[in-house]
Design an enzyme around this catalytic site. Sequence first.
Site, PDB file in Angstrom:
ATOM      1  N   ASP A  10      78.523  69.141  80.811  1.00 51.44           N
ATOM      2  CA  ASP A  10      77.899  67.912  80.332  1.00 51.44           C
ATOM      3  C   ASP A  10      76.887  67.367  81.334  1.00 51.44           C
ATOM      4  O   ASP A  10      76.004  66.585  80.960  1.00 51.44           O
ATOM      5  CB  ASP A  10      78.954  66.829  80.109  1.00 51.44           C
ATOM      6  CG  ASP A  10      79.917  67.172  79.003  1.00 51.44           C
ATOM      7  OD1 ASP A  10      79.505  67.822  78.042  1.00 51.44           O
ATOM      8  OD2 ASP A  10      81.102  66.790  79.101  1.00 51.44           O
ATOM      9  N   ASP A  12      72.686  60.914  69.936  1.00 48.86           N
ATOM     10  CA  ASP A  12      72.597  59.710  70.782  1.00 48.86           C
ATOM     11  C   ASP A  12      71.351  58.862  70.600  1.00 48.86           C
ATOM     12  O   ASP A  12      71.225  57.841  71.272  1.00 48.86           O
ATOM     13  CB  ASP A  12      72.690  60.072  72.275  1.00 48.86           C
ATOM     14  CG  ASP A  12      74.055  60.574  72.670  1.00 48.86           C
ATOM     15  OD1 ASP A  12      74.949  60.601  71.816  1.00 48.86           O
ATOM     16  OD2 ASP A  12      74.227  60.949  73.835  1.00 48.86           O
TER      17      ASP A  12
END
Length: 625
Positions: free
Chosen positions: A563, A343
């Site tokens: 997550d 990311d």
Amino acid sequence: MRSTPRPGAVSSTVRRGLVAAAVLALGSTAAVATATSASAAVSCKVTYSASEWQGGMSVNLTIQNLGDAINGWTLAFTFPNSSQKVTQGWSGNWSQSGSNVTVTAMDWNKSMPTGSSTNIGFNGTWSGSNPTPTDFKINGVSCNGTPQSPSPSPSPSVSPSASPSASPSASPSVSPSASPSPRVSPSISPSPSPSPSTSPPPPGTHVDNPYSGATGYVNPDWSASAASEPGGSRVANMSTAVWLDRIAAISSGSAGNNSMGLRDHLDEAVRQDAANGSTPLTIQVVIYDLPNRDCSALASNGELKIAQNGLARYKSEYIDVIADIMSDSKYSNLRIVTIIEPDSLPNLITNVSSFQACQEAQSSGAYVQGVQYALNKLHAIKNVYTYVDAAHHAWLGWDNNFQPMVNLFYQVASGTTAGVNSIDGFIVNTANFGATVEPYFTINTSVNGQSVRQSHWVDWNWYVDEQSFAIALRNALVAKGFPNTLGMLIDTSRNGWGGSARPTGPSTSTNVDTFVNESRVDRRIHAGNWCNQSGAGLGERPRANPATGLDAYVWIKPPGESDGSSSAIDNDEGKGFDRMCDPTYGGNSLNGNNPSGALANAPVSGHWFSAQFQQLMQNAYPPLS
């Protein structure tokens, strides 16, 4: 602990301003004729492969030298339509006069030994029609693609032997719609067709594909959690990655049930390697602690901050320590695959304008410098392999994201000590849910005269699944100047989307939105949803060489690890609360203001989430036996 992929922060209004035509693959081979000059027998072939949309095109060309060695080349060709224009070229010096195009070599690709190839490319525009050029010439000589024997004896005018080519490899011109093999393996399996006459390389040799012919490391921490679940023994011996999501994880494990440090894992990998006999072992380690990490997320924000000397700490307390451990000679026979900073770099393409932490990452150069530092340290270790995170198709699949990302990757790699060779490959779909392959439609599918790109789900993206995106990205990176040995990985740990909700065939609807929604196997509410998705299933099992250009399907995100928490939970791991993990959240502009689709009662990211693991097994595709 985990990555938190995002769609590009590009509004639907902007996306819908893009041209509404499906990609048309125009693969063609233009053979150019043979001639002999006083100094060398020139013989070559040029492959011209174009993707086009209304008024625009992106073209890759492969130049193959079938004659004597060349030290300096010029390619010339003529566009058949006077409206065809080159707007941006790469891997050569491009110029155009009228319809005539000329490309001269760069310093790094000017030398082409006999049998070698090089890749160049351009973006362009056209109107009316976009025919393929056919009159390619190299150094003024047309060729027919017939291989020529090298000149039997050099004449006095022959220049000295050409210097070794800096980039002699070629793109394999892969189709973007390659289908995965249905074969399933309980661990990373050997190449589907290894040559029986080739001896395996000596242990510790840096090979092209570290997954090929190797066994995958089984993480005892994750394996124990999986085996403790009813039915979990069916997957407990799968190879999953080790996440180093903070400095403390190097010595004592990342989070939750993970207590083993990096040395513990590498020692265990040596033990597993010894038990495998002569078969090499691949262990995957996620490098994940940049300052201002996941600058557009909250659930996986990290411990280091740019404003608090974070980059210096990242280098000295994190990367240096990891590199020192991995360089220990007792681990030299292992194939250590590192997944570099999920990311990070993609956020610099899409989220700088929307998030202050991303603005700081860009203006300070911390992301670029941090990734370059990690590449320099890790690439220098012979048995370590570096794969850089490249987000996913629903993040970078639009025109205004895709090529800028390619350019940034090239810029980052070029700034390292080894240049583009410092990166072994890229990985897509890390810790995300995008389908590997959508089996019932492609980006070229039309419904009642409308492209599927016009559907709300696809939203003018150029890709509908991860495999087509990964292969297209690889081709673009090779065309930009990365070596042809570049490999791609796809994280398939949670993108199977099986179970009763999985379609069994294409829809018969003539409405494009209904057709796509009834045909897609990805059952998320929106492709921008990323946290603990309800209805997800385990995907393809880890295996090597699933398609041309792909090194492996891998399980980087350990299935069953959360997550992010469904509500705010205090923790000492630097992880906040993101509303996208809250099942009651109605969404935001990044997911089209749709519900989050997240499971309830989730713990902090990286901690074991039993309900998620059970659902992943239940909805696995291919199904678990």
